[in-house]
Design a protein around this motif. Structure first.
Motif, PDB file in Angstrom:
ATOM      1  N   ALA A   1       0.833  -1.202   0.000  1.00 40.05           N
ATOM      2  CA  ALA A   1       0.000   0.000   0.000  1.00 40.05           C
ATOM      3  C   ALA A   1       0.866   1.250   0.000  1.00 40.05           C
ATOM      4  CB  ALA A   1      -0.925  -0.014   1.219  1.00 40.05           C
ATOM      5  N   ASN A   2       1.945   1.234   0.760  1.00 40.07           N
ATOM      6  CA  ASN A   2       2.838   2.385   0.811  1.00 40.07           C
ATOM      7  C   ASN A   2       3.521   2.619  -0.532  1.00 40.07           C
ATOM      8  OD1 ASN A   2       4.280   4.396   2.681  1.00 40.07           O
ATOM      9  ND2 ASN A   2       6.009   3.327   1.747  1.00 40.07           N
ATOM     10  N   VAL A   3       3.902   1.530  -1.204  1.00 36.05           N
ATOM     11  CA  VAL A   3       4.557   1.655  -2.507  1.00 36.05           C
ATOM     12  C   VAL A   3       3.599   2.258  -3.531  1.00 36.05           C
ATOM     13  CG1 VAL A   3       5.554   0.353  -4.428  1.00 36.05           C
ATOM     14  CG2 VAL A   3       6.204  -0.187  -2.083  1.00 36.05           C
ATOM     15  N   ILE A   4       2.334   1.856  -3.497  1.00 34.88           N
ATOM     16  CA  ILE A   4       1.353   2.413  -4.429  1.00 34.88           C
ATOM     17  C   ILE A   4       1.195   3.917  -4.214  1.00 34.88           C
ATOM     18  CG2 ILE A   4      -1.112   2.422  -5.001  1.00 34.88           C
ATOM     19  CD1 ILE A   4      -1.101  -0.598  -4.569  1.00 34.88           C
ATOM     20  N   ILE A   5       1.188   4.351  -2.963  1.00 32.04           N
ATOM     21  CA  ILE A   5       1.113   5.782  -2.670  1.00 32.04           C
ATOM     22  C   ILE A   5       2.363   6.500  -3.177  1.00 32.04           C
ATOM     23  CG2 ILE A   5       1.072   7.491  -0.811  1.00 32.04           C
ATOM     24  CD1 ILE A   5      -0.676   5.604   0.776  1.00 32.04           C
TER      25      ILE A   5
ATOM     26  N   LEU B   1      -8.067   1.353  -3.151  1.00 27.98           N
ATOM     27  CA  LEU B   1      -7.104   0.255  -3.236  1.00 27.98           C
ATOM     28  C   LEU B   1      -6.184   0.228  -2.018  1.00 27.98           C
ATOM     29  CD1 LEU B   1      -5.844  -2.102  -4.708  1.00 27.98           C
ATOM     30  CD2 LEU B   1      -4.485  -0.490  -6.045  1.00 27.98           C
ATOM     31  N   VAL B   2      -5.671   1.385  -1.637  1.00 29.20           N
ATOM     32  CA  VAL B   2      -4.748   1.444  -0.495  1.00 29.20           C
ATOM     33  C   VAL B   2      -5.467   1.055   0.797  1.00 29.20           C
ATOM     34  CG1 VAL B   2      -3.375   3.003   0.941  1.00 29.20           C
ATOM     35  CG2 VAL B   2      -3.194   3.113  -1.543  1.00 29.20           C
ATOM     36  N   LEU B   3      -6.695   1.546   0.979  1.00 26.75           N
ATOM     37  CA  LEU B   3      -7.451   1.192   2.182  1.00 26.75           C
ATOM     38  C   LEU B   3      -7.749  -0.305   2.218  1.00 26.75           C
ATOM     39  CD1 LEU B   3      -8.951   2.111   4.720  1.00 26.75           C
ATOM     40  CD2 LEU B   3     -10.959   2.561   3.284  1.00 26.75           C
ATOM     41  N   ALA B   4      -8.124  -0.879   1.076  1.00 25.40           N
ATOM     42  CA  ALA B   4      -8.411  -2.308   1.026  1.00 25.40           C
ATOM     43  C   ALA B   4      -7.167  -3.137   1.346  1.00 25.40           C
ATOM     44  CB  ALA B   4      -8.950  -2.687  -0.350  1.00 25.40           C
ATOM     45  N   ILE B   5      -6.015  -2.738   0.821  1.00 28.22           N
ATOM     46  CA  ILE B   5      -4.777  -3.468   1.112  1.00 28.22           C
ATOM     47  C   ILE B   5      -4.433  -3.372   2.591  1.00 28.22           C
ATOM     48  CG2 ILE B   5      -2.288  -3.522   0.704  1.00 28.22           C
ATOM     49  CD1 ILE B   5      -2.827  -2.672  -2.156  1.00 28.22           C
ATOM     50  N   ASN B   6      -4.600  -2.194   3.180  1.00 31.10           N
ATOM     51  CA  ASN B   6      -4.294  -2.014   4.597  1.00 31.10           C
ATOM     52  C   ASN B   6      -5.192  -2.857   5.484  1.00 31.10           C
ATOM     53  OD1 ASN B   6      -2.102  -0.246   4.521  1.00 31.10           O
ATOM     54  ND2 ASN B   6      -3.404   1.539   4.280  1.00 31.10           N
ATOM     55  N   VAL B   7      -6.494  -2.888   5.176  1.00 33.05           N
ATOM     56  CA  VAL B   7      -7.421  -3.685   5.983  1.00 33.05           C
ATOM     57  C   VAL B   7      -7.134  -5.175   5.814  1.00 33.05           C
ATOM     58  CG1 VAL B   7      -9.846  -4.289   6.336  1.00 33.05           C
ATOM     59  CG2 VAL B   7      -9.218  -1.913   5.935  1.00 33.05           C
TER      60      VAL B   7
ATOM     61  N   LEU C   1     -10.045   8.765  -5.645  1.00 31.86           N
ATOM     62  CA  LEU C   1     -10.858   7.774  -4.943  1.00 31.86           C
ATOM     63  C   LEU C   1     -10.382   6.353  -5.233  1.00 31.86           C
ATOM     64  CD1 LEU C   1     -14.455   9.248  -5.399  1.00 31.86           C
ATOM     65  CD2 LEU C   1     -13.080   9.198  -3.307  1.00 31.86           C
ATOM     66  N   ALA C   2      -9.904   6.108  -6.461  1.00 28.94           N
ATOM     67  CA  ALA C   2      -9.374   4.780  -6.798  1.00 28.94           C
ATOM     68  C   ALA C   2      -8.139   4.463  -5.951  1.00 28.94           C
ATOM     69  CB  ALA C   2      -9.044   4.710  -8.286  1.00 28.94           C
ATOM     70  N   ILE C   3      -7.252   5.445  -5.805  1.00 30.48           N
ATOM     71  CA  ILE C   3      -6.067   5.253  -4.959  1.00 30.48           C
ATOM     72  C   ILE C   3      -6.489   4.981  -3.519  1.00 30.48           C
ATOM     73  CG2 ILE C   3      -3.996   6.360  -4.032  1.00 30.48           C
ATOM     74  CD1 ILE C   3      -3.865   7.991  -6.646  1.00 30.48           C
ATOM     75  N   LEU C   4      -7.440   5.785  -3.022  1.00 33.54           N
ATOM     76  CA  LEU C   4      -7.919   5.610  -1.652  1.00 33.54           C
ATOM     77  C   LEU C   4      -8.518   4.220  -1.446  1.00 33.54           C
ATOM     78  CD1 LEU C   4      -8.750   6.691   1.164  1.00 33.54           C
ATOM     79  CD2 LEU C   4     -10.831   7.586   0.092  1.00 33.54           C
TER      80      LEU C   4
END
Length: 298
Positions: A226-230, A277-283, A272-275
């Motif tokens: 998730a961090n790498v995607i950000i 995907l990153v939120l889903a990976i974190n959860v 919103l797409a970034i949010l």
């Protein structure tokens, strides 16, 4: 000779991985988040099939067309168009390929490097540990984004360069985790038994210690994706990532910042797409951590 220990409670007689899987499946939020991640991955794989338009097809007559349908309007562009009249939905779908590919590639290479360096530092100790630990300390002293910007400025933008720039520092995180786990594992009885029968250092590190710490490495690698995607989105936003006309979520957000008041959809939907995907990976990674590394469970 490998002995894998776990504190996860489960049905007697079940393999540990099945016990852990049961714990993960009982976490509904983690399961839903995993489904969202799988959906994004599937979208990236079949992008040419599901994208309604060519993501690079420009039409200035559709410039900044809003995602609302007016009488006589075009129903085909449900998320609107950007400043060059390109379909935002199609670019979102193709942009997922860049984010997911870079995230997966960086985490894969960084994890392999980090595992090898961490095993060597934690098991061999001595000057090997000193050298690797000092390199890790130096790299951790640089802010990640600024460090990546500097590397990209030297190497130039591009897909391969952005992977290299992010791997250059990303490996230190799994390295520190593996080193700490190896320091604890090297004193365990199964390692002492392997030494007693004359096993080589390479055999002990790769065949005895690594399987016992692999769950912790898998968890931390999932979190780091998730961090790498950000980071990739940030570099693309700054114009240092994948270059136009290739669709990238960060570049799409940057392309709409000049029109944020009059055409909010250009930046909002990729953001919103970034949010999502990153939120889903974190959860999902939180669920993996609770299930496969019980020491971190609440």
């Amino acid at each position: 000779m490998t002995v894998i220990a776990s504190s996860t409670a489960g049905a007697p007689g079940l393999p540990i991985w099945r016990q852990n899987l049961r714990v993960f499946c009982a976490n509904k939020s983690a399961l839903f988040a995993s489904a969202v991640v799988v959906l994004f991955v599937a979208m990236a794989i079949i992008a040419p099939i599901i994208a309604p338009h060519d993501p690079n097809d420009t039409d200035l007559f559709r410039r900044l067309q809003p995602p609302v349908w007016k009488e006589g309007g075009d129903w085909a562009y449900i998320l609107g168009c950007d400043a060059l009249g390109r379909d935002i939905l199609s670019r979102l779908i193709y942009g997922s390929r860049i984010s997911i590919f870079i995230g997966a590639a960086v985490v894969l290479f960084a994890t392999v490097i980090g595992i090898l360096a961490g095993l060597a530092a934690g098991y061999l100790r001595g000057w090997v540990d000193v050298v690797i630990s000092r390199i890790v300390d130096i790299l951790l002293g640089f802010p990640y984004l600024i460090f990546a910007i500097g590397l990209m400025a030297m190497m130039g933008p591009g897909l391969v360069n952005i992977v290299l720039a992010l791997v250059y520092k990303e490996w230190v995180i799994p390295c520190r985790v593996v080193r700490g786990e190896t320091l604890a594992a090297r004193e365990q009885e199964y390692v002492e038994a392997a030494r007693a029968v004359g096993a080589s250092s390479g055999h002990i590190m790769l065949r005895e210690i690594l399987p016992n710490i692999l769950s912790a490495v898998t968890v931390i690698s999932t979190v780091r994706m998730a961090n790498v995607i950000i980071m990739e989105a940030s570099l693309s936003f700054l114009g240092l990532g994948v270059q136009p006309p290739t669709a990238s979520w960060g570049e799409m957000v940057a392309g709409g910042r000049e029109f944020i008041m009059e055409a909010w959809w250009v930046s909002t939907f990729p953001g919103l797409a970034i949010l999502a995907l990153v939120l889903a990976i974190n959860v999902a990674s939180q669920g993996l951590r609770d299930a496969f590394d019980p020491r971190f469970a609440e």
